[in-house]
Motif scaffolding. Structure first.
Motif, PDB file in Angstrom:
ATOM      1  N   ALA A  13      10.966  48.942  28.046  1.00 44.28           N
ATOM      2  CA  ALA A  13      10.183  49.570  26.976  1.00 44.28           C
ATOM      3  C   ALA A  13      11.068  50.127  25.857  1.00 44.28           C
ATOM      4  O   ALA A  13      10.702  50.048  24.682  1.00 44.28           O
ATOM      5  N   ALA A  14      12.230  50.676  26.207  1.00 43.02           N
ATOM      6  CA  ALA A  14      13.117  51.225  25.171  1.00 43.02           C
ATOM      7  C   ALA A  14      13.640  50.108  24.273  1.00 43.02           C
ATOM      8  O   ALA A  14      13.707  50.257  23.052  1.00 43.02           O
ATOM      9  N   SER A  17      10.960  49.078  22.079  1.00 47.48           N
ATOM     10  CA  SER A  17      10.640  50.093  21.062  1.00 47.48           C
ATOM     11  C   SER A  17      11.481  49.920  19.808  1.00 47.48           C
ATOM     12  O   SER A  17      11.161  50.469  18.758  1.00 47.48           O
ATOM     13  N   VAL A  18      12.590  49.195  19.919  1.00 47.21           N
ATOM     14  CA  VAL A  18      13.410  48.944  18.728  1.00 47.21           C
ATOM     15  C   VAL A  18      13.457  47.449  18.402  1.00 47.21           C
ATOM     16  O   VAL A  18      14.403  46.967  17.776  1.00 47.21           O
TER      17      VAL A  18
ATOM     18  N   GLY B 125       9.658  58.716  27.740  1.00 47.92           N
ATOM     19  CA  GLY B 125      10.763  58.061  28.447  1.00 47.92           C
ATOM     20  C   GLY B 125      11.640  57.223  27.544  1.00 47.92           C
ATOM     21  O   GLY B 125      12.270  56.267  27.986  1.00 47.92           O
ATOM     22  N   ASN B 126      11.715  57.595  26.272  1.00 48.44           N
ATOM     23  CA  ASN B 126      12.554  56.862  25.321  1.00 48.44           C
ATOM     24  C   ASN B 126      13.515  57.839  24.647  1.00 48.44           C
ATOM     25  O   ASN B 126      13.726  57.803  23.442  1.00 48.44           O
ATOM     26  N   LEU B 129      16.337  57.047  22.140  1.00 47.02           N
ATOM     27  CA  LEU B 129      15.981  56.328  20.913  1.00 47.02           C
ATOM     28  C   LEU B 129      14.835  57.016  20.169  1.00 47.02           C
ATOM     29  O   LEU B 129      14.009  56.380  19.531  1.00 47.02           O
ATOM     30  N   GLU B 138       1.983  50.248  22.912  1.00 44.53           N
ATOM     31  CA  GLU B 138       3.333  49.819  22.541  1.00 44.53           C
ATOM     32  C   GLU B 138       4.188  51.015  22.155  1.00 44.53           C
ATOM     33  O   GLU B 138       3.769  51.876  21.388  1.00 44.53           O
ATOM     34  N   LEU B 139       5.389  51.026  22.693  1.00 47.17           N
ATOM     35  CA  LEU B 139       6.316  52.110  22.423  1.00 47.17           C
ATOM     36  C   LEU B 139       7.098  51.812  21.147  1.00 47.17           C
ATOM     37  O   LEU B 139       7.540  50.690  20.943  1.00 47.17           O
ATOM     38  N   VAL B 140       7.240  52.820  20.300  1.00 52.81           N
ATOM     39  CA  VAL B 140       7.992  52.665  19.053  1.00 52.81           C
ATOM     40  C   VAL B 140       9.105  53.710  19.042  1.00 52.81           C
ATOM     41  O   VAL B 140       8.846  54.897  19.237  1.00 52.81           O
ATOM     42  N   GLY B 141      10.343  53.267  18.806  1.00 52.93           N
ATOM     43  CA  GLY B 141      11.489  54.178  18.808  1.00 52.93           C
ATOM     44  C   GLY B 141      12.009  54.443  17.410  1.00 52.93           C
ATOM     45  O   GLY B 141      11.629  53.756  16.450  1.00 52.93           O
ATOM     46  N   ARG B 142      12.903  55.433  17.305  1.00 51.58           N
ATOM     47  CA  ARG B 142      13.544  55.773  16.030  1.00 51.58           C
ATOM     48  C   ARG B 142      12.531  55.889  14.885  1.00 51.58           C
ATOM     49  O   ARG B 142      12.717  55.317  13.802  1.00 51.58           O
ATOM     50  N   ARG B 147       7.806  55.482   8.767  1.00 54.50           N
ATOM     51  CA  ARG B 147       7.285  54.704   9.893  1.00 54.50           C
ATOM     52  C   ARG B 147       6.048  55.372  10.497  1.00 54.50           C
ATOM     53  O   ARG B 147       5.054  54.704  10.780  1.00 54.50           O
TER      54      ARG B 147
END
Lengths: 523, 156
Positions: A13-14, A17-18, B125-126, B129, B138-142, B147
């Motif tokens: 998932a991480a 996520s990017v 859990g990210n 990031l 859906e997981l979105v990072g940073r 955004r």
């Protein structure tokens, strides 16, 4: 046609996520346009999260890593011949030679990032199921003794010896026993459970099956937090595959011993990480903590003897059975044996998952491995062990990662999560947040937690506003002592830990004229 | 964007009866209803109580305890923004302020003026990031200010 080139793009998932998904699509499209046959493997993440999406390609010299790859880089990667390990600005080199991986001792995470998480054949090819096969050749007592001898302590935070818990359940006389996995990893800064469930779900299944064989349990539940939809899918698919292959079901690996396993989804309540709350939730009720005794090992799920362990505790067991208790216990220091998957997050340049024997210092992890802060500003505070863990100062970072060493400085290891803050953090505000979080997430059963947390928010607000500061600081210290001594579970009992550490180590933030406060604190 | 059918008591009854054989079936039933209709209508309470031989108070108590369960139809889009410590260390609270100031979107407010609702969650859990958000599974990072605004469908 020549043999297909094997390319790995993480499905963790991480990594997703990017942008791992668009990268995978771009690689597929570009390969097709160039007439290059590709076999795609969606692996877990190696834990170098700042390099995600990290793409690996299998070559004659092993797997070569490139990262972080964006979709726009894919065409130039192919032009540079990355499919054969060719040179490119994003080329990191042979993945096994990367410093970050080489300095680790990966036992629990040995397959994560290496294999296809949902291929049972791949799992077996990398020593999977050997622990369960070994367990099936032993008596329940012998399995329990092996776990005891390994020195394994619960990796969920409390650090209780796993073998002793299993012995209690083994010895309890009952027609029905349960194995429950506490996969409600809700602590900020922790993601090891998620990475393991997504990156090597069969390992958790195998560990739970070994526990079931050891104590004579026939049913198991993984209680998973709803914030982890990707892990949910991975576990459901893996359980189905394990059942179809006879790893689970009426006769585990043909042994005649039954073990049925099911995933149950939580519903956004942090308190379910507390084992008795979790059991109430599994039973379909409000997740109100139970007073102990009776302990869950004797009266757990539906009143029956139950092993409740964390994901990482179960996941450590197959390695112990495969390689022997002594091999595991040879890692670590003092009473902290084996390895700890450390999770490095927050304001850090190279964050991710690092599995190491106990004993490495926080400074080595944060500065050496993690490369300091992402913002480039000085480290001001580090929270270890989740929202109920202490805030440490930059001067305290030489403390080793060890249950007792951290307890010695009034901190705790928890689940092994480390969150780094730079010098822009306002620690009075973090103390306020600790109370606010407790007030929101308290189950409400005991007064110190339910009322104390709300009073704590009010007190910190008054202190920040400069209202009768000495008097309110005294009340705050008294409230913290009361919550520590009189709460029923860790939620209320440990909320004073972040508060008091903030107060004791960063007093200047509580003693500032209101006008000089950073804008965010004035909400 | 997810579109849910209107609440249907017969359909709800069949979902309840399909899962009532499970041990501790309440949460699986509530999740299944919410997945189907987007929320758990109060009309489900007596259905569940009867199927599981519980009191209506027990069922209501369970629904109201958990942050995830909603008892009215959901907004068109839900953005779950992590506001736990690791994301705080990376500036999630500044995002919360920016959303309110630039776009009039107040986190955890369900005032109905916006298509998107931003809800607080604690830890996705990210943590390496962050800041992180979860949008339709859906997981979105940073995540940065632009955004998060785009995820909310707000004008840039």
């Amino acid at each position: 046609m020549s043999e297909a080139i094997r390319i790995y793009v993480p499905i963790d998932a991480a990594a997703l996520s990017v942008g791992a998904e668009v990268v995978a699509q771009a690689v597929a499209k570009e390969a097709q346009a160039r007439g290059i046959a590709v076999e795609f493997i969606r692996n877990g993440s190696r834990g170098m999260l700042w390099l995600e999406p990290m793409v690996e390609v299998e070559t004659g010299e092993g797997r070569i890593a490139y990262g972080p790859v964006a979709a726009k880089d894919v065409a130039t990667l192919f032009e540079a011949g990355f499919q054969n390990g060719g040179p490119h600005g994003l080329r990191l080199g042979p993945v096994d030679e990367l410093d970050w991986l080489k300095r680790q001792q990966r036992l629990t995470f040995e397959r994560v990032g290496v294999t296809d998480p949902l291929s049972l054949a791949d799992y077996r090819a990398h020593d999977g199921l050997k622990g369960l096969e070994k367990a099936l050749s032993l008596t329940g007592v012998e399995i329990v003794e092996e776990v005891k001898a390994s020195g394994l302590r619960g990796r969920g935070g409390a650090g209780f010896p796993t073998g002793i818990k299993w012995k209690t359940v083994h010895d309890a006389g009952a027609t029905q026993k349960y194995i429950v996995c506490n996969a409600d990893e809700g602590d900020s800064g922790t993601f090891a459970d998620r990475m393991l469930m997504e990156g090597d779900p069969f390992l958790l299944i195998e560990g739970m099956a070994i526990a079931a064989i050891a104590v004579g349990a026939t049913r198991g539940y993984i209680y998973l937090r709803s914030e982890y939809p990707h892990a949910h899918k991975a576990l459901q698919r893996a359980i189905l595959k394990a059942r179809n292959a006879g790893v689970l079901g009426a006769s585990v690996l043909g042994s005649g011993k039954a073990f049925e396993l099911e995933v149950r989804l939580g519903a956004g309540a942090y308190i379910c990480g507390e084992e008795t709350s979790l059991l109430e939730s599994l039973e379909g009720k409000r997740a109100i903590v139970r007073a102990k005794p009776p302990i869950p090992a004797l009266q757990g799920l539906f009143g029956k003897p139950t092993i409740v362990n964390n994901v990482l505790s179960f996941a450590a067991v197959p390695w112990i059975l495969t390689h022997g208790a002594k091999a595991y216990a040879d890692y670590g220091m003092g009473r902290s044996r084996g390895t700890l998957p450390v999770q490095l997050g927050g304001n850090v340049r190279r964050g991710g998952l690092i599995e190491l024997a106990f004993g490495i210092s926080l400074r080595e992890i944060i500065e050496d491995i993690g490369g300091g802060t992402l913002s480039g500003r000085p480290i001001r505070a580090v929270q270890v062990g989740g929202p109920l863990g202490a805030y440490l100062t930059a001067q305290q970072l030489d403390t080793p990662m060890d249950y007792e060493a951290l307890a010695g400085i009034k901190a705790m290891l928890g689940h092994g999560g480390i969150v780094v803050f730079d010098d822009s953090v306002d620690m009075a505000r973090q103390a306020r947040f600790a109370f606010e979080f407790c007030a929101k997430e308290s189950c409400g059963k005991c007064t110190p937690c339910r009322i104390g947390a709300t009073r704590g928010v009010e007190l910190v607000d008054k202190i920040i506003a400069g209202h009768e500061r000495p008097k309110n600081l005294a009340v705050l210290r008294d409230l913290n002592k009361l919550m520590t001594d009189a709460s029923l579970c860790a939620m209320g009992g440990l909320t004073p830990m972040p508060v008091m550490s903030a107060l004791n180590h960063f007093f200047e933030d509580f003693d500032r004229p209101p006008a000089e406060r950073l804008p965010l604190a004035a909400e | 964007m997810v579109h849910y059918p209107a609440w249907d008591q017969d359909e709800a009854r069949s979902i309840v009866s399909g899962l009532s054989h499970l041990e501790g079936a309440t949460l699986p039933i509530l999740h299944a209803l919410q997945e189907e209709f987007g929320y758990v209508d109060p009309q489900a309470v007596p259905l569940i109580a009867e199927a599981l031989n519980l009191s209506r108070a027990d069922v209501h108590g369970t629904i109201s305890f958990y942050h995830d369960f909603r008892t009215a139809p959901p907004p068109r889009r839900i953005v779950k923004l992590c506001r736990a410590e690791a994301c705080q260390a990376l500036g999630c609270e500044a995002l919360v302020e920016d959303l309110a100031r630039e776009h009039g979107i107040v986190v955890d407010s369900h005032d109905g003026h916006h298509d998107a609702v931003v809800e607080t969650v604690y830890c996705l859990g990210n943590c390496a990031l962050g800041p992180s958000a979860l949008v339709e599974g859906e997981l979105v990072g940073r995540v940065d200010a632009d955004r998060i605004a785009a995820l909310c469908g707000a004008q840039q």
